[in-house]
Design a protein around this motif. Structure first.
Motif, mmCIF file in Angstrom:
data_model
loop_
_atom_site.group_PDB
_atom_site.id
_atom_site.type_symbol
_atom_site.label_atom_id
_atom_site.label_comp_id
_atom_site.label_asym_id
_atom_site.label_seq_id
_atom_site.Cartn_x
_atom_site.Cartn_y
_atom_site.Cartn_z
ATOM 1 N N GLU A 328 0.851 -1.190 0.000
ATOM 2 C CA GLU A 328 0.000 0.000 0.000
ATOM 3 C C GLU A 328 0.887 1.240 0.000
ATOM 4 O O GLU A 328 2.085 1.169 0.288
ATOM 5 C CB GLU A 328 -0.942 0.018 1.208
ATOM 6 C CG GLU A 328 -2.376 -0.376 0.890
ATOM 7 C CD GLU A 328 -3.102 0.599 -0.037
ATOM 8 O OE1 GLU A 328 -2.512 1.652 -0.388
ATOM 9 O OE2 GLU A 328 -4.248 0.312 -0.423
ATOM 10 N N SER A 330 0.560 3.930 1.939
ATOM 11 C CA SER A 330 0.800 4.495 3.269
ATOM 12 C C SER A 330 0.688 3.411 4.323
ATOM 13 O O SER A 330 0.006 2.392 4.119
ATOM 14 C CB SER A 330 -0.203 5.615 3.580
ATOM 15 O OG SER A 330 -1.502 5.066 3.782
ATOM 16 N N LYS A 331 1.351 3.659 5.439
ATOM 17 C CA LYS A 331 1.309 2.699 6.530
ATOM 18 C C LYS A 331 -0.111 2.549 7.062
ATOM 19 O O LYS A 331 -0.557 1.443 7.403
ATOM 20 C CB LYS A 331 2.248 3.158 7.647
ATOM 21 C CG LYS A 331 2.343 2.190 8.798
ATOM 22 C CD LYS A 331 3.312 2.697 9.870
ATOM 23 C CE LYS A 331 3.365 1.732 11.055
ATOM 24 N NZ LYS A 331 4.272 2.241 12.121
ATOM 25 N N GLU A 332 -0.835 3.669 7.113
ATOM 26 C CA GLU A 332 -2.206 3.641 7.640
ATOM 27 C C GLU A 332 -3.119 2.784 6.755
ATOM 28 O O GLU A 332 -3.901 1.965 7.254
ATOM 29 C CB GLU A 332 -2.764 5.069 7.724
ATOM 30 C CG GLU A 332 -2.077 5.967 8.742
ATOM 31 C CD GLU A 332 -0.703 6.440 8.289
ATOM 32 O OE1 GLU A 332 0.099 6.838 9.160
ATOM 33 O OE2 GLU A 332 -0.430 6.418 7.056
ATOM 34 N N LEU A 334 -2.194 0.435 4.738
ATOM 35 C CA LEU A 334 -1.739 -0.953 4.840
ATOM 36 C C LEU A 334 -2.303 -1.615 6.090
ATOM 37 O O LEU A 334 -2.847 -2.728 6.036
ATOM 38 C CB LEU A 334 -0.214 -0.994 4.857
ATOM 39 C CG LEU A 334 0.422 -2.388 4.986
ATOM 40 C CD1 LEU A 334 0.089 -3.242 3.776
ATOM 41 C CD2 LEU A 334 1.940 -2.252 5.146
ATOM 42 N N GLU A 335 -2.184 -0.932 7.228
ATOM 43 C CA GLU A 335 -2.683 -1.491 8.485
ATOM 44 C C GLU A 335 -4.188 -1.686 8.439
ATOM 45 O O GLU A 335 -4.716 -2.693 8.940
ATOM 46 C CB GLU A 335 -2.291 -0.570 9.649
ATOM 47 C CG GLU A 335 -0.792 -0.582 9.948
ATOM 48 C CD GLU A 335 -0.402 0.413 11.032
ATOM 49 O OE1 GLU A 335 -1.261 1.273 11.380
ATOM 50 O OE2 GLU A 335 0.737 0.340 11.522
ATOM 51 N N SER A 367 2.632 -10.799 4.551
ATOM 52 C CA SER A 367 3.501 -9.711 4.998
ATOM 53 C C SER A 367 3.095 -8.447 4.260
ATOM 54 O O SER A 367 2.610 -8.498 3.128
ATOM 55 C CB SER A 367 4.976 -10.039 4.724
ATOM 56 O OG SER A 367 5.199 -10.246 3.346
ATOM 57 N N GLY A 368 3.270 -7.300 4.914
ATOM 58 C CA GLY A 368 2.862 -6.028 4.334
ATOM 59 C C GLY A 368 4.044 -5.108 4.123
ATOM 60 O O GLY A 368 5.063 -5.214 4.816
ATOM 61 N N THR A 369 3.907 -4.196 3.158
ATOM 62 C CA THR A 369 4.989 -3.259 2.872
ATOM 63 C C THR A 369 4.434 -2.008 2.215
ATOM 64 O O THR A 369 3.328 -2.020 1.647
ATOM 65 C CB THR A 369 6.039 -3.898 1.941
ATOM 66 O OG1 THR A 369 7.133 -2.999 1.780
ATOM 67 C CG2 THR A 369 5.452 -4.219 0.571
ATOM 68 N N THR A 370 5.216 -0.927 2.284
ATOM 69 C CA THR A 370 4.918 0.290 1.532
ATOM 70 C C THR A 370 6.025 0.561 0.511
ATOM 71 O O THR A 370 6.068 1.643 -0.086
ATOM 72 C CB THR A 370 4.772 1.491 2.485
ATOM 73 O OG1 THR A 370 5.988 1.630 3.242
ATOM 74 C CG2 THR A 370 3.601 1.315 3.434
ATOM 75 N N ASN A 371 6.888 -0.417 0.308
ATOM 76 C CA ASN A 371 8.061 -0.250 -0.547
ATOM 77 C C ASN A 371 8.007 -1.237 -1.717
ATOM 78 O O ASN A 371 8.006 -2.456 -1.520
ATOM 79 C CB ASN A 371 9.337 -0.485 0.282
ATOM 80 C CG ASN A 371 10.601 -0.146 -0.482
ATOM 81 O OD1 ASN A 371 10.581 0.005 -1.705
ATOM 82 N ND2 ASN A 371 11.703 -0.045 0.236
ATOM 83 N N ASP A 374 10.205 -4.418 -2.000
ATOM 84 C CA ASP A 374 9.918 -5.651 -1.264
ATOM 85 C C ASP A 374 9.139 -6.669 -2.101
ATOM 86 O O ASP A 374 8.860 -7.775 -1.634
ATOM 87 C CB ASP A 374 9.146 -5.327 0.011
ATOM 88 C CG ASP A 374 9.999 -4.608 1.041
ATOM 89 O OD1 ASP A 374 11.231 -4.811 1.020
ATOM 90 O OD2 ASP A 374 9.449 -3.835 1.843
#
Length: 700
Positions: A328, A330-332, A334-335, A367-371, A374
């Motif tokens: 995603e 943004s971290k928000e 994604l969470e 697993s999640g990432t904003t990059n 990855d």
């Protein structure tokens, strides 16, 4: 004895081996030598017991469906006669089951005194999925083994029973981890030594007693299990037949079961469902993708976008045991996306359809990432971002730089040109469309969109992965909307005009639900959100008088409590709204339309017939390889009633000549292109079927 049936002796135990690859179906060429072998063994005094098992990867997986509606299906010896012969044995008969004992396979096994199984075996009577019921005593014998309540659920759903549950319920007498045949022989010997009574399943009454004493309670259970079977004949007849096992003598229930079977097998619904059975297998045959084309390894999948669609796609892969990296911006976001996925799994746990351990295992693969970097170790990357070409191209440009060579890049686009998306990369051969349907973790259909430069092994990989995650794949070509959404646009083209000319949303929706659709187009629009279509229309410079006016009032459907219908707080049940009817009348006056009474027949002709015509165009252009592929798309992705076999199968039953005649009528009356019969539509009407009308074969 024959290539299909052999008999060997282990002392005084006769072992009968059935060998009819690939799934040991009960074809007539198998039944004949089996009948001869059973009669010989029954009358051979040197034989103390008989064990029946199958060669290959499975026990008998069912009847030979290709024999249905042919003389071979009922030619003697038929399955019912084989079972009667088994029930005349005065010596133990043991079915040794591995793989699947489905349909006629399980019915034959229930003709034996005993059943033993491999620990991985599965059992079931799935005939209902072909629009049928068990035709050789399954509805009368299974209740006597596992009880009528469990038998009702198993037969009406057609779902399989695992070996351990079968043992606990009394369907099998023993389960073994290995050496099935050797253990079956030992089981027979020990039974003889112990003097086990030989009671045919037909003579077992104990498990029927409770339901016989509470038929009202059993009828309530029937009503509950039939709730999901609206419009289908087979589930109702399955339930009737199981109830007959309680209320009729065995032989009378058996005769009635057969009567139901014949009634169903000759009916259009079963023909439609059998058509879909074979159509799904045909859809897996893709030009240029033979057994020599090997799929690429997919050990990890990347998903771009953690919204409703991206989250559902990620869950589909997690459900198939494939690790996922979800990205995603943004971290928000994604969470929030990961939280929603976990929440959806928690609901499944709460409902009992998933264990807590299974939920933990699946979330452990995520697993999640904003990059973007990855995603470098992913073998397949699926983007599920906003449906706008510029956005898609930007994403694929980034993927071109970060993903490994050989990684497959897929777009979840619903409409856009996959070839244009592929051109934004340096490797268009690795690009294709994977059109999932919402909710992606639930819906079975996966449209695999084959671009002009998509490599054969990329298509092979998509087909392989689709099966791994439990999807029904159909390979289609590139055009706006592909197969499903393109035809949906034609089905929807007259909806606004129908409202302006005199129909109400409820009247139109009723035509659809009476036909067998789960809901009508206006209720579906409210469910999906009217603002989505509004935004798309504005981007294309199009308008819709009624729908646009509703959106301008903030009536976006269920999420706002108002759309074409009203929705009371906490309810998804649509209620007609006088304000909407007044709005429609006002818009009709503005457009100079004199409203009139519109019949259900007219509504059907102006919605479903253009959809068929568009399907013919899809075939003519080679966007779909076969008419049956279109049927698979619509029954698995759009709610077309399976009892009607899909739009193209239904059209042939409806009469292609009739459809062309009515299309010409409406084309003359309105001048609209959607009613102009395509060349292939006309040829199909003359030939009597789409199969006999030629097409370009672009995808075929």
């Amino acid at each position: 004895m024959s290539q299909y049936v052999t008999v060997r002796r282990e002392g005084d135990i006769a072992v009968v081996t059935l060998d009819n690859p690939p799934v040991n179906s009960l074809s007539h060429h198998l039944r004949e030598p089996l009948d001869a072998a059973l009669r010989d063994l029954r009358d051979d005094a040197s034989v103390a017991a008989v064990v029946i098992h199958c060669a290959g990867r499975t026990f008998i997986a069912g009847a030979d469906i290709t024999e249905f509606n042919t003389p071979k299906a009922t030619a003697s010896p038929n399955l019912r006669e084989l079972i009667v012969t088994l029930e005349t044995f005065a010596k133990p008969t043991v079915a040794a089951i591995h793989g699947t004992a489905f349909g006629g396979g399980l019915e034959l096994a229930m003709g034996c005194h005993f059943r033993v199984a491999d620990g991985r075996a599965q059992f079931g009577l799935p005939e209902v999925k072909l629009g049928l019921l068990p035709g050789a005593g399954g509805t009368v014998r299974l209740p006597r083994l596992i009880g009528p309540e469990k038998a009702l659920s198993a037969i009406v759903s057609g779902n399989p029973i695992g070996a351990e549950a079968a043992l606990a319920d009394g369907l099998v007498d023993a389960v073994y981890d290995d050496d099935l045949v050797a253990n079956a022989i030992t089981f027979a010997r020990e039974g003889i030594s112990a003097g086990k009574p030989l009671v045919a399943v037909r003579d077992r009454e104990k498990k029927l007693a409770a339901a016989r004493n509470d038929l009202a309670g059993f009828d309530s259970q029937i009503a509950e299990v039939l709730k999901k079977a609206k419009g289908l004949d087979a589930p109702k007849r399955c339930a009737d037949a199981v109830r007959n096992a309680l209320t009729m003598p065995f032989d009378e229930a058996l005769v009635t079961e057969r009567k139901y079977f014949v009634e169903l097998v000759d009916g259009d619904q079963s023909k439609a469902q059998r058509h879909l059975f074979f159509a799904q297998r045909e859809a897996a045959k893709v030009q240029g993708i033979g057994p020599d084309v090997k799929p690429r390894a997919v050990k990890r999948v990347g998903v771009i976008g953690a919204g409703t669609m991206g989250g559902g796609i990620a869950m589909s892969f997690l459900n198939g045991g494939i690790p996922v990296t979800i990205l995603e911006m943004s971290k928000e976001a994604l969470e929030r996306g990961i939280h929603n996925m976990e929440k959806n799994y928690a609901i499944s746990v709460q409902r009992g359809s998933m264990s807590e351990d299974a939920k933990t295992k699946r979330m452990g693969l995520l697993s999640g990432t904003t990059n973007y970097a990855d995603l470098a170790d992913c073998d397949l990357i699926v983007e599920a971002v906003f449906e706008e070409m510029g956005v898609k191209k930007e994403v694929f440009g980034k993927l071109d730089t970060v993903s490994n060579l050989g990684a497959i890049l897929a777009s979840n686009t619903s409409y856009l040109d996959v070839d244009e998306i592929a051109a934004s990369t340096s490797r268009p051969a690795d690009v294709l469309g994977l059109h999932f349907f919402s909710p992606a973790n639930v819906m079975k259909l996966l449209e695999i969109v084959r671009g002009a430069k998509t490599a054969p092994d990329v298509i092979a990989t998509a087909l392989d992965v689709a099966r791994r995650i439990g999807k029904v794949p159909v390979v289609v070509g590139v055009c706006h909307g592909f197969v499903g959404n393109r035809m949906l646009a034609s089905r929807s083209a007259e909806l606004e005009d129908l409202l302006l000319e005199g129909a109400t949303p409820a009247q139109v929706d009723k035509v659809f639900t009476d036909f067998g659709w789960p809901m009508g187009p206006f209720a579906m629009g409210d469910l999906a959100g009217l603002d989505i279509g509004w935004r798309n229309r504005k981007s294309l410079g199009k308008t819709a008088a009624v729908a646009d006016a509703l959106c301008e009032q903030g009536r976006f459907g269920q999420k706002t409590g108002k759309g074409f219908y009203l929705y009371e707080a906490g309810s998804r049940a649509p209620k007609s709204d006088p304000e909407v009817e007044a709005l429609i009348e006002a818009k009709a006056r503005e457009n100079g339309v004199n409203r009139r009474d519109i019949s259900a027949e007219e509504i059907a002709e102006r919605t479903m017939y253009p959809m068929i015509n568009e399907g013919a165009k899809v075939l003519e252009e080679g966007i779909a390889a076969r008419a049956s592929d279109i049927d698979i798309v619509w029954t698995n992705g759009y709610g077309f009633p399976i009892g009607k076999g899909g739009p193209m199968f239904w059209a042939e039953l409806e009469g292609l000549g009739k459809i062309v005649e009515r299309l010409e009528y409406w084309h003359g009356k309105t001048g609209k292109d959607v009613f102009d019969p395509s060349a292939l539509m006309r040829r199909a009407a003359e030939a009597g079927s789409f199969r006999h009308a030629s097409s370009t074969g672009k995808v075929a």
